[in-house]
Design a protein around this motif. Structure first.
Motif, PDB file in Angstrom:
ATOM      1  N   LEU A 323      20.073 -13.712  44.689  1.00 34.14           N
ATOM      2  CA  LEU A 323      20.905 -12.767  45.433  1.00 34.14           C
ATOM      3  C   LEU A 323      21.665 -11.856  44.467  1.00 34.14           C
ATOM      4  CD1 LEU A 323      21.565 -12.091  48.361  1.00 34.14           C
ATOM      5  CD2 LEU A 323      23.547 -13.595  48.191  1.00 34.14           C
ATOM      6  N   SER A 324      21.041 -10.737  44.120  1.00 29.81           N
ATOM      7  CA  SER A 324      21.666  -9.750  43.240  1.00 29.81           C
ATOM      8  C   SER A 324      21.473  -8.366  43.845  1.00 29.81           C
ATOM      9  CB  SER A 324      21.043  -9.808  41.841  1.00 29.81           C
ATOM     10  OG  SER A 324      19.672  -9.463  41.897  1.00 29.81           O
ATOM     11  N   ASP A 325      22.192  -7.377  43.322  1.00 25.56           N
ATOM     12  CA  ASP A 325      22.074  -6.014  43.830  1.00 25.56           C
ATOM     13  C   ASP A 325      20.648  -5.498  43.708  1.00 25.56           C
ATOM     14  OD1 ASP A 325      24.681  -5.855  44.577  1.00 25.56           O
ATOM     15  OD2 ASP A 325      25.378  -4.911  42.739  1.00 25.56           O
ATOM     16  N   SER A 326      20.035  -5.732  42.558  1.00 25.20           N
ATOM     17  CA  SER A 326      18.684  -5.213  42.331  1.00 25.20           C
ATOM     18  C   SER A 326      17.681  -5.862  43.271  1.00 25.20           C
ATOM     19  CB  SER A 326      18.277  -5.452  40.877  1.00 25.20           C
ATOM     20  OG  SER A 326      18.354  -6.831  40.556  1.00 25.20           O
ATOM     21  N   ASN A 327      17.797  -7.171  43.503  1.00 25.85           N
ATOM     22  CA  ASN A 327      16.870  -7.840  44.405  1.00 25.85           C
ATOM     23  C   ASN A 327      17.079  -7.407  45.854  1.00 25.85           C
ATOM     24  OD1 ASN A 327      15.816  -9.150  42.226  1.00 25.85           O
ATOM     25  ND2 ASN A 327      16.617 -11.168  42.731  1.00 25.85           N
ATOM     26  N   CYS A 328      18.345  -7.151  46.235  1.00 31.11           N
ATOM     27  CA  CYS A 328      18.600  -6.653  47.593  1.00 31.11           C
ATOM     28  C   CYS A 328      17.995  -5.265  47.787  1.00 31.11           C
ATOM     29  CB  CYS A 328      20.101  -6.629  47.867  1.00 31.11           C
ATOM     30  SG  CYS A 328      20.846  -8.266  48.079  1.00 31.11           S
ATOM     31  N   ALA A 329      18.106  -4.399  46.766  1.00 30.04           N
ATOM     32  CA  ALA A 329      17.501  -3.070  46.857  1.00 30.04           C
ATOM     33  C   ALA A 329      15.986  -3.170  46.953  1.00 30.04           C
ATOM     34  CB  ALA A 329      17.904  -2.237  45.644  1.00 30.04           C
ATOM     35  N   ARG A 330      15.400  -4.105  46.219  1.00 28.75           N
ATOM     36  CA  ARG A 330      13.947  -4.289  46.292  1.00 28.75           C
ATOM     37  C   ARG A 330      13.536  -4.784  47.673  1.00 28.75           C
ATOM     38  NH1 ARG A 330      10.217  -8.185  42.355  1.00 28.75           N
ATOM     39  NH2 ARG A 330       8.289  -7.956  43.562  1.00 28.75           N
ATOM     40  N   LEU A 331      14.322  -5.692  48.251  1.00 28.14           N
ATOM     41  CA  LEU A 331      14.008  -6.194  49.590  1.00 28.14           C
ATOM     42  C   LEU A 331      14.089  -5.069  50.618  1.00 28.14           C
ATOM     43  CD1 LEU A 331      13.437  -8.500  51.574  1.00 28.14           C
ATOM     44  CD2 LEU A 331      15.901  -8.958  51.636  1.00 28.14           C
ATOM     45  N   ALA A 332      15.093  -4.193  50.481  1.00 31.13           N
ATOM     46  CA  ALA A 332      15.215  -3.068  51.412  1.00 31.13           C
ATOM     47  C   ALA A 332      13.986  -2.165  51.339  1.00 31.13           C
ATOM     48  CB  ALA A 332      16.484  -2.280  51.109  1.00 31.13           C
ATOM     49  N   LYS A 333      13.493  -1.909  50.138  1.00 26.41           N
ATOM     50  CA  LYS A 333      12.285  -1.099  49.995  1.00 26.41           C
ATOM     51  C   LYS A 333      11.074  -1.800  50.611  1.00 26.41           C
ATOM     52  CE  LYS A 333      13.679   1.346  45.787  1.00 26.41           C
ATOM     53  NZ  LYS A 333      13.370   1.587  44.351  1.00 26.41           N
ATOM     54  N   ASP A 334      10.984  -3.108  50.406  1.00 26.25           N
ATOM     55  CA  ASP A 334       9.865  -3.861  50.998  1.00 26.25           C
ATOM     56  C   ASP A 334       9.896  -3.774  52.518  1.00 26.25           C
ATOM     57  OD1 ASP A 334       8.954  -4.568  48.513  1.00 26.25           O
ATOM     58  OD2 ASP A 334       9.940  -6.530  48.505  1.00 26.25           O
ATOM     59  N   LEU A 335      11.096  -3.848  53.089  1.00 30.61           N
ATOM     60  CA  LEU A 335      11.208  -3.756  54.546  1.00 30.61           C
ATOM     61  C   LEU A 335      10.809  -2.370  55.052  1.00 30.61           C
ATOM     62  CD1 LEU A 335      14.564  -5.662  55.179  1.00 30.61           C
ATOM     63  CD2 LEU A 335      12.253  -6.482  55.610  1.00 30.61           C
ATOM     64  N   GLU A 336      11.145  -1.346  54.280  1.00 32.83           N
ATOM     65  CA  GLU A 336      10.736   0.012  54.679  1.00 32.83           C
ATOM     66  C   GLU A 336       9.218   0.176  54.600  1.00 32.83           C
ATOM     67  OE1 GLU A 336      13.899   3.336  53.881  1.00 32.83           O
ATOM     68  OE2 GLU A 336      13.613   2.160  52.060  1.00 32.83           O
ATOM     69  N   ARG A 337       8.615  -0.369  53.557  1.00 36.95           N
ATOM     70  CA  ARG A 337       7.154  -0.279  53.437  1.00 36.95           C
ATOM     71  C   ARG A 337       6.458  -1.081  54.528  1.00 36.95           C
ATOM     72  NH1 ARG A 337       8.193  -0.217  47.664  1.00 36.95           N
ATOM     73  NH2 ARG A 337       8.219  -2.494  47.631  1.00 36.95           N
ATOM     74  N   ASP A 338       7.144  -2.100  55.041  1.00 39.45           N
ATOM     75  CA  ASP A 338       6.569  -2.957  56.074  1.00 39.45           C
ATOM     76  C   ASP A 338       6.775  -2.403  57.475  1.00 39.45           C
ATOM     77  OD1 ASP A 338       5.280  -5.596  56.539  1.00 39.45           O
ATOM     78  OD2 ASP A 338       7.112  -6.018  57.653  1.00 39.45           O
ATOM     79  N   ASP A 339       7.201  -1.146  57.582  1.00 39.19           N
ATOM     80  CA  ASP A 339       7.597  -0.588  58.869  1.00 39.19           C
ATOM     81  C   ASP A 339       6.468  -0.624  59.900  1.00 39.19           C
ATOM     82  OD1 ASP A 339       9.706   0.981  60.388  1.00 39.19           O
ATOM     83  OD2 ASP A 339       8.035   2.384  60.470  1.00 39.19           O
ATOM     84  N   ASP A 421      14.940   0.483  36.875  1.00 34.83           N
ATOM     85  CA  ASP A 421      14.417  -0.174  35.667  1.00 34.83           C
ATOM     86  C   ASP A 421      15.523  -0.778  34.813  1.00 34.83           C
ATOM     87  OD1 ASP A 421      12.093   2.551  35.359  1.00 34.83           O
ATOM     88  OD2 ASP A 421      11.845   0.636  36.412  1.00 34.83           O
ATOM     89  N   GLY A 422      16.420  -1.491  35.435  1.00 35.59           N
ATOM     90  CA  GLY A 422      17.486  -2.146  34.693  1.00 35.59           C
ATOM     91  C   GLY A 422      18.801  -1.436  34.821  1.00 35.59           C
ATOM     92  N   GLY A 423      18.783  -0.109  35.031  1.00 36.86           N
ATOM     93  CA  GLY A 423      20.013   0.629  35.284  1.00 36.86           C
ATOM     94  C   GLY A 423      20.777   0.959  34.016  1.00 36.86           C
ATOM     95  N   GLU A 424      21.644   1.971  34.121  1.00 37.37           N
ATOM     96  CA  GLU A 424      22.463   2.362  32.981  1.00 37.37           C
ATOM     97  C   GLU A 424      23.874   1.811  33.126  1.00 37.37           C
ATOM     98  OE1 GLU A 424      20.471   4.490  34.668  1.00 37.37           O
ATOM     99  OE2 GLU A 424      18.924   4.724  33.139  1.00 37.37           O
ATOM    100  N   ASP A 425      24.583   2.222  34.195  1.00 35.34           N
ATOM    101  CA  ASP A 425      25.966   1.782  34.337  1.00 35.34           C
ATOM    102  C   ASP A 425      26.079   0.524  35.181  1.00 35.34           C
ATOM    103  OD1 ASP A 425      25.129   3.185  36.569  1.00 35.34           O
ATOM    104  OD2 ASP A 425      27.181   3.704  37.139  1.00 35.34           O
ATOM    105  N   LEU A 426      25.009   0.084  35.854  1.00 36.53           N
ATOM    106  CA  LEU A 426      25.018  -1.168  36.605  1.00 36.53           C
ATOM    107  C   LEU A 426      23.844  -2.000  36.129  1.00 36.53           C
ATOM    108  CD1 LEU A 426      26.325  -2.768  38.933  1.00 36.53           C
ATOM    109  CD2 LEU A 426      24.626  -1.783  40.436  1.00 36.53           C
ATOM    110  N   VAL A 427      24.120  -3.059  35.380  1.00 37.01           N
ATOM    111  CA  VAL A 427      23.051  -3.848  34.780  1.00 37.01           C
ATOM    112  C   VAL A 427      22.574  -4.895  35.778  1.00 37.01           C
ATOM    113  CG1 VAL A 427      23.959  -3.483  32.469  1.00 37.01           C
ATOM    114  CG2 VAL A 427      24.669  -5.494  33.759  1.00 37.01           C
ATOM    115  N   ARG A 428      21.428  -5.458  35.517  1.00 41.30           N
ATOM    116  CA  ARG A 428      20.866  -6.492  36.373  1.00 41.30           C
ATOM    117  C   ARG A 428      21.499  -7.838  36.021  1.00 41.30           C
ATOM    118  NH1 ARG A 428      15.847  -7.042  38.902  1.00 41.30           N
ATOM    119  NH2 ARG A 428      15.143  -5.124  37.897  1.00 41.30           N
ATOM    120  N   LEU A 429      22.061  -8.517  37.017  1.00 40.92           N
ATOM    121  CA  LEU A 429      22.611  -9.851  36.815  1.00 40.92           C
ATOM    122  C   LEU A 429      21.552 -10.882  37.172  1.00 40.92           C
ATOM    123  CD1 LEU A 429      26.253  -9.554  38.210  1.00 40.92           C
ATOM    124  CD2 LEU A 429      25.411  -9.161  35.891  1.00 40.92           C
TER     125      LEU A 429
END
Length: 599
Positions: A323-339, A421-429
């Protein structure tokens, strides 16, 4: 209905006198009467405000979006389950990882790690009248004593301690913790509890990123200035170390030759990890950590630096380490592709439900291939090879799926912009240290693989929408998976006869108290002290043979609550003990459940 208080008049008040009936009722004063009326008026107005707020356009829009998101997650999770059915395993992973060595597995299953991770949870289960701080610390010390430890400090173990903060200090919430020491082994353990009350969720909700290491002046230290961590967890770790005075105690123990170790589960695992990192890099101590279901709380650089010191155990589909910001953003994209797939599956299910309603719930026939099943056509339907039926007309389908498509909200877009791709000001936790990943194999047993986050990125770099996402987070499930991984390697505990049950009376003819808490075993009943209650409330632990009460050896029992007719359902900690010939789950005491890995 309105009572006399609402009229605002009483004959006794007008006459300036109170009759005998008023005296018998306890002589209610005007202040109390006015307070009751004011409280009722405030509660009533508050209720109407809350009810009216649910009818606002914003609330209706939010409810509609939440309903759509829930449906999309449901069908997305069903697709994951279907893929696993095709692969023949509970978890789909094409990544080949090295098998964890036995020493790593034994370290995760060691009772001196699992025990402290469980003590604070058990102490928090004590209810009224045993829900005060003294009772919580007392029960924690009892459990620690059975494992060979002495309790040095305990904060927040009881149920009544819901919002922890140090007086005369900045109001920084932190979870419950205890510090124990084993003198013969020269081992000091700092255990931190996971999320239980609202104070713990305040720590979780502070999800910004801040530097983990600070210099004395308050600025980022030059040595580790780029390491970021979960803000709430980092603040809680510093509150325990500095505001509560644990840092000085641990440093003194280390100077006396004690090995320093931190353990925790869930939120507690994240806090224990940061504490271990602070002790290593700021105090120069060789502190280690065992983290069960640790959240994504440090950046990848610090996670790699902690590889020699921190062991993170991740079980199956556990949501929290993913449960991280990057994984939540990836899940949101997956849900959009699954429309398109989502709409097709929802339409098919709606059509089936309409048929179910039209036939008044008539059971539908079996599904067979044309060449299978009975020769008669009655009671059979052709199988469409897993394809959904398109039963709705185009116009009806379009109107039935006219839900607001609002999944790509501002927060997700924000994360997406800052974290490409990892982000600049918000890093992947990510989860910290070396990761022991317990995943199911094709034969429904568990295998233990190990590696850093880079090696496990394919498995942990995405949120798995699964019915096991919450259950796999629980500590008893971790224990079961560790035992399964050990047994599948042929490392079976020594087989022997089960221990003999202890007699219920001592040499003086007095009933033996509970081995764990030391109380009479009938304290969990409504008729405490009676022989009838004793017959039901006295148990034997199948692993050690000691006499225990229902609370200290819970098996899903119902015990007396605080109030007439009130009941409390205890957890079920029963275990199978094949080494003793118990192949079905049997009752064991809490100390024995902490060493279940060796049973």
């Amino acid at each position: 209905k309105k009572n006399d208080d609402d009229d605002g008049k009483k004959n006794d008040d007008d006459d300036g006198k109170k009759n005998d009936d008023d005296d018998d009722d306890g002589k209610k004063s005007d202040d109390k009467t006015s307070y009751t009326a004011a409280a009722w008026s405030a509660a009533k107005s508050g209720y109407h405000r809350a009810a009216s707020s649910l009818k606002t356009p914003e609330a209706k829009k939010y409810a509609s979006e939440a309903s759509e998101l829930a449906l999309r997650l449901y069908y997305f999770g069903c697709a994951t389950a279907v893929e696993r059915l095709k692969s023949g395993s509970k978890e789909t992973s094409s990544v080949v990882l090295p098998e964890a060595d036995d020493a790593l597995l034994d370290r995760a299953g060691d009772g001196s790690n699992l025990g402290p991770a469980n003590w604070l949870y058990a102490s928090q289960k004590l209810r009224t009248p045993h829900d005060g701080p003294d009772w919580g610390a007392w029960y924690c010390s009892r459990l620690a004593g059975h494992t060979g430890f002495s309790l040095l400090a305990c904060v927040g173990a009881s149920r009544s301690e819901t919002g922890l903060a140090v007086p005369r200090r900045p109001a920084t919430p932190f979870p419950a913790f205890c510090l124990v020491a084993n003198k013969p082994r020269k081992l000091a353990v700092l255990a931190v509890r996971g999320s239980v009350n609202q104070g713990d969720w305040l720590v979780n909700s502070d999800a910004d990123q801040i530097p983990v290491f600070l210099a004395a002046g308050g600025s980022s230290s030059s040595k580790k200035k780029n390491n970021a961590g979960h803000a709430g967890i980092v603040k809680a770790a510093r509150a325990i170390l500095d505001d509560c005075g644990v840092r000085a105690c641990v440093v003194a123990l280390a100077k006396s030759g004690y090995e320093v170790r931190t353990v925790g589960h869930s939120l507690g695992a994240g806090v224990a990890t940061i504490i271990a990192a602070l002790l290593r890099f700021e105090e120069g101590l060789d502190a280690t950590c065992v983290a069960y279901a640790a959240p994504a709380c440090v950046d990848e650089a610090l996670a790699k630096d902690l590889d020699p010191a921190v062991l993170s155990i991740v079980h199956g589909d556990d949501l929290i380490p993913r449960l991280s910001d990057s994984n939540c953003a990836r899940l949101a994209k997956d849900l959009e592709r699954d429309d398109d797939t989502y709409k097709r599956r929802l339409a098919a299910d709606k059509a089936s439900i309409k048929v179910h309603l039209r036939t008044l719930g008539k059971v539908m026939p079996m599904l067979h291939k044309e060449e299978d099943g009975p020769t008669s056509s009655r009671g059979r339907r052709p199988l469409n090879n897993g394809q959904e039926e398109e039963s709705l007309g185009e116009e009806e389908e379009e109107s039935s799926l006219a839900m607001p498509h609002q999944l790509r909200r501002r927060s997700v877009s924000d994360i997406d912009k800052r974290q490409q791709d990892g982000g600049e000001d918000l890093v992947r936790l990510v989860p910290p240290g070396r990761i022991l990943y317990l995943r199911s194999s094709r034969d429904a047993t568990y295998e233990a693989v190990a590696g850093g986050y880079d090696a496990l990125r394919a498995d942990l770099g995405r949120i798995v929408v699964s019915s096991r996402a919450v259950d796999d987070h629980m500590l008893p499930e971790h224990v079961a998976a560790l035992r399964s991984a050990r047994w599948t390697r042929g490392r079976v505990p020594a087989v022997g006869r089960p221990p003999k049950f202890r007699r219920g009376v001592d040499t003086h003819g007095d009933f033996v108290p509970c081995y764990c808490c030391g109380s009479d075993t009938t304290w969990t009943t409504w008729t405490s002290g009676s022989d009838a209650a004793r017959a039901k409330a006295t148990h034997h632990c199948r692993a050690c043979g000691q006499i225990v009460c229902s609370f200290c050896a819970p098996a899903g029992d119902e015990v007396a609550g605080d109030g007439i007719g009130q009941k409390l359902r205890l957890p079920d900690l029963r275990l199978s003990l094949p080494s003793f010939g118990y192949f079905e789950p049997v009752r064991v005491c809490r100390p024995c459940s902490f060493r279940a890995y060796d049973l």
